[in-house]
Design a protein around this motif. Sequence first.
Motif, PDB file in Angstrom:
ATOM      1  N   HIS A   1       0.236   4.198   0.038  1.00 53.33           N
ATOM      2  CA  HIS A   1      -0.313   5.315   0.815  1.00 53.33           C
ATOM      3  C   HIS A   1      -0.247   5.068   2.315  1.00 53.33           C
ATOM      4  CE1 HIS A   1      -1.581   7.014  -2.939  1.00 53.33           C
ATOM      5  NE2 HIS A   1      -2.219   5.892  -3.239  1.00 53.33           N
ATOM      6  N   HIS A   2       0.232   3.904   2.722  1.00 65.03           N
ATOM      7  CA  HIS A   2       0.326   3.563   4.144  1.00 65.03           C
ATOM      8  C   HIS A   2       1.552   4.251   4.748  1.00 65.03           C
ATOM      9  CE1 HIS A   2       0.733   1.150   7.780  1.00 65.03           C
ATOM     10  NE2 HIS A   2      -0.520   0.782   7.593  1.00 65.03           N
TER      11      HIS A   2
ATOM     12  N   ASP B   1       0.861  -1.184   0.000  1.00 63.43           N
ATOM     13  CA  ASP B   1       0.000   0.000   0.000  1.00 63.43           C
ATOM     14  C   ASP B   1       0.897   1.233   0.000  1.00 63.43           C
ATOM     15  OD1 ASP B   1      -1.740   2.098   0.443  1.00 63.43           O
ATOM     16  OD2 ASP B   1      -2.714   1.195   2.185  1.00 63.43           O
TER      17      ASP B   1
END
Length: 179
Positions: A116-117, A114
């Motif tokens: 965006h993590h 991910d």
Amino acid sequence: MSNALWVFGYGSLMWRPGFPFAERVAATLPGRRRAFCVYSVHHRGTYQRPGLVLGLAPGGSVRGMAYRIAPADWAQVYAYLLEREQPTETYVEGRRFVRLADSRRVEALVFLSDVHHPQWAGRLSLERQAELIAGATGLSGRNVDYLRDLVEHLGQEGVHDRSMQALLELVEAREAAHA
């Protein structure tokens, strides 16, 4: 067998799946590459001293292992994988087509990084990766052991990843200098 249930592994799932499977076949996933791109604050590091773990970063292709799961085992395997792969939800569950070594093309469950993590590390230099991996330890042990296992097991599967080997050499040199 178009509705077969498959799981794709590119790291420790290749040599330590931890679940029952009906078939195990070398496979390639296009569009993603194996990379130390996720800060580990659970398995191979802590919040105070993060390590790095593998992820499927965008770009390239990656050779790994595909496992066909018997329908009767799917619920148990899926629950196990969620617990194993999602302790801090740094991966996004997805379904992607992989090419098996025998030329079959199957859809498999994959855990993608991910981007965006907060634990997404992105593309780090080998030197920065070595700095983070050397000395890091988490619930599953030393970060360097994870890297060493990866290089060893990839070699056993006929995958010779020069960047992973170079990273291991940098980490081992760094740890020897601080011993």
